[in-house]
Design a protein around this motif. Structure first.
Motif, PDB file in Angstrom:
ATOM      1  N   UNK A  74       0.808  -1.225   0.000  1.00 38.01           N
ATOM      2  CA  UNK A  74       0.000   0.000   0.000  1.00 38.01           C
ATOM      3  C   UNK A  74       0.842   1.276   0.000  1.00 38.01           C
ATOM      4  N   UNK A  75       1.964   1.235   0.724  1.00 34.55           N
ATOM      5  CA  UNK A  75       2.813   2.435   0.824  1.00 34.55           C
ATOM      6  C   UNK A  75       3.368   2.827  -0.547  1.00 34.55           C
ATOM      7  N   UNK A  76       3.906   1.867  -1.281  1.00 34.60           N
ATOM      8  CA  UNK A  76       4.483   2.157  -2.598  1.00 34.60           C
ATOM      9  C   UNK A  76       3.399   2.551  -3.606  1.00 34.60           C
ATOM     10  N   UNK A  77       2.255   1.874  -3.545  1.00 39.05           N
ATOM     11  CA  UNK A  77       1.131   2.199  -4.438  1.00 39.05           C
ATOM     12  C   UNK A  77       0.752   3.671  -4.270  1.00 39.05           C
ATOM     13  N   UNK A  78       0.647   4.108  -3.021  1.00 35.99           N
ATOM     14  CA  UNK A  78       0.255   5.490  -2.721  1.00 35.99           C
ATOM     15  C   UNK A  78       1.351   6.475  -3.110  1.00 35.99           C
ATOM     16  N   UNK A  79       2.617   6.107  -2.845  1.00 36.66           N
ATOM     17  CA  UNK A  79       3.733   7.004  -3.182  1.00 36.66           C
ATOM     18  C   UNK A  79       3.843   7.225  -4.688  1.00 36.66           C
ATOM     19  N   UNK A  80       3.686   6.170  -5.473  1.00 34.02           N
ATOM     20  CA  UNK A  80       3.755   6.324  -6.932  1.00 34.02           C
ATOM     21  C   UNK A  80       2.614   7.202  -7.435  1.00 34.02           C
ATOM     22  N   UNK A  81       1.410   6.989  -6.887  1.00 30.90           N
ATOM     23  CA  UNK A  81       0.261   7.808  -7.283  1.00 30.90           C
ATOM     24  C   UNK A  81       0.492   9.282  -6.963  1.00 30.90           C
ATOM     25  N   UNK A  82       1.064   9.555  -5.799  1.00 31.97           N
ATOM     26  CA  UNK A  82       1.262  10.946  -5.353  1.00 31.97           C
ATOM     27  C   UNK A  82       2.465  11.624  -5.997  1.00 31.97           C
ATOM     28  N   UNK A  83       3.599  10.904  -6.052  1.00 36.23           N
ATOM     29  CA  UNK A  83       4.846  11.521  -6.483  1.00 36.23           C
ATOM     30  C   UNK A  83       5.044  11.496  -8.002  1.00 36.23           C
ATOM     31  N   UNK A  84       4.584  10.437  -8.649  1.00 36.08           N
ATOM     32  CA  UNK A  84       4.761  10.325 -10.101  1.00 36.08           C
ATOM     33  C   UNK A  84       3.477  10.676 -10.835  1.00 36.08           C
ATOM     34  N   UNK A  85       2.347  10.142 -10.355  1.00 35.43           N
ATOM     35  CA  UNK A  85       1.053  10.425 -10.981  1.00 35.43           C
ATOM     36  C   UNK A  85       0.441  11.704 -10.461  1.00 35.43           C
ATOM     37  N   UNK A  86      -0.893  11.773 -10.537  1.00 38.01           N
ATOM     38  CA  UNK A  86      -1.592  12.987 -10.082  1.00 38.01           C
ATOM     39  C   UNK A  86      -2.484  12.669  -8.879  1.00 38.01           C
ATOM     40  N   UNK A  87      -2.028  11.693  -8.078  1.00 36.64           N
ATOM     41  CA  UNK A  87      -2.747  11.361  -6.851  1.00 36.64           C
ATOM     42  C   UNK A  87      -3.810  10.299  -7.008  1.00 36.64           C
ATOM     43  N   UNK A  88      -3.883   9.676  -8.191  1.00 35.01           N
ATOM     44  CA  UNK A  88      -4.909   8.656  -8.443  1.00 35.01           C
ATOM     45  C   UNK A  88      -4.239   7.333  -8.807  1.00 35.01           C
ATOM     46  N   UNK A  89      -4.666   6.254  -8.154  1.00 31.55           N
ATOM     47  CA  UNK A  89      -4.205   4.914  -8.544  1.00 31.55           C
ATOM     48  C   UNK A  89      -5.356   4.165  -9.188  1.00 31.55           C
ATOM     49  N   UNK A  90      -5.159   3.646 -10.408  1.00 29.38           N
ATOM     50  CA  UNK A  90      -6.189   2.906 -11.121  1.00 29.38           C
ATOM     51  C   UNK A  90      -5.909   1.407 -11.103  1.00 29.38           C
TER      52      UNK A  90
END
Length: 332
Positions: A74-90
């Motif tokens: 969960x931590x990495x999923x959220x970090x990628x969404x926030x830091x690389x993406x625009x805050x959304x994980x699909x």
């Protein structure tokens, strides 16, 4: 929407952890759209994405790319969404009850900020189009009215003195695709037209209060065309253009002010506000378009990279090939 259809859409939520907001968007939602998507698309708003993903990984580990589930969690999923993406994980291509789903998980704070400020102009763009809200614990539907007013104001700045209702909704719908790199190779070239024509009645219902508001202010004149839509003429004067710009989100006005200049104005309540200096309507429209195009380009690129990392190469290729197949058919 039929009660039975709504119940089917809500039933999928029972297999997920609780959410504060949920809406369904896209062509699969509307039976009057002839080319239905194979996937039902959801936006899920949650207070704490890391906590939510942690719970969802226990319940639905198979929804995630295997490497994310096993190595990052969960931590990495959220970090990628926030830091690389625009805050959304699909999570796309989720099969349940003989149907296919895609759901995007976003922090409620980020969703509200995007709706009010167009910071990413990503989810706010989706909420400018017809959606079916299934869960709304924080009254996002009411908050979204500022987003809809801003969308109609932006569209009017880009439209000529006379146009149809369909032209207006197409311009609103197209705002969030300006600068989206996927439109060059991975989207149906007729996408906007199909969305508007397939969901015309829903657009009418969504924007009727704002059309009436702007007609009452003498910004617009609506006349019946003999068909199901109205013909619209608008006041293209500088004072109306200033009012339209003032209806845009603070972030957009701020960026326009950096390019065109700003002036301070004292309101009747004695508060100092900043106003964008506008020399002409055309200048304002062109500047706003540049700001939105850049915002969309950055957001769509970041989200594409984030998606590639989080869903895995095989799923990403599958998703992109589906998109490109539709795009190819539209170009033939």
């Amino acid at each position: 929407m039929e009660t039975g259809d709504r119940a089917v859409l809500q039933s999928f939520l029972k297999v997920l952890p609780p959410v504060d907001f949920c809406c369904v968007y896209g062509s699969a939602l509307h039976p009057n759209n002839r080319e239905k998507s194979t996937m039902v698309d959801y936006i899920l708003g949650v207070s704490n994405p890391e906590q939510w993903h942690s719970q969802n990984l226990k319940m639905n580990k198979n929804h995630y790319a295997s490497w994310m589930a096993h190595l990052g969690g969960a931590k990495l999923i959220t970090e990628i969404a926030d830091e690389i993406g625009v805050g959304v994980h699909f999570n796309p291509f989720v099969t349940w009850n003989e149907k296919m789903f895609k759901y995007g998980v976003v922090r409620m704070h980020d969703l509200v900020q995007d709706v009010l400020n167009w910071e990413r102009f990503y989810l706010s763009g989706r909420l400018q189009k017809p959606v079916q809200i299934l869960v709304d614990n924080l009254d996002i539907e009411n908050v979204n009215s500022a987003n809809l007013r801003a969308a109609i104001s932006a569209a009017l700045l880009l439209l000529p003195p006379k146009f149809t209702e369909e032209d207006l909704y197409a311009k609103i719908c197209g705002l969030s695709y300006m600068g989206d790199l996927r439109m060059l190779f991975a989207e149906d070239r007729n996408k906007v037209k199909k969305i508007v024509q397939g969901q015309f009645d829903l657009f009418q219902l969504k924007y009727k209060p704002f059309l009436e508001e702007y007609e009452a202010k003498d910004f617009l004149r609506l006349t019946s065309s003999g068909s199901h839509q109205k013909n619209i003429s608008q006041d293209c004067g500088l004072s109306v253009a200033r009012s339209l710009v003032n209806s845009l989100p603070p972030m957009v006005r701020s960026q326009m002010g950096m390019k065109l200049g700003e002036t301070k104005k004292l309101t009747e309540s004695g508060r100092n506000i900043r106003e964008v200096l506008i020399g002409s309507r055309e200048e304002a429209a062109k500047c706003m378009q540049k700001v939105l195009r850049r915002t969309v380009m950055v957001s769509s690129t970041r989200q594409a990279v984030s998606g590639l990392l989080t869903v895995g190469a095989v799923t990403a290729v599958r998703y992109l090939s589906n998109k490109m197949c539709k795009a190819w058919k539209s170009w033939r």
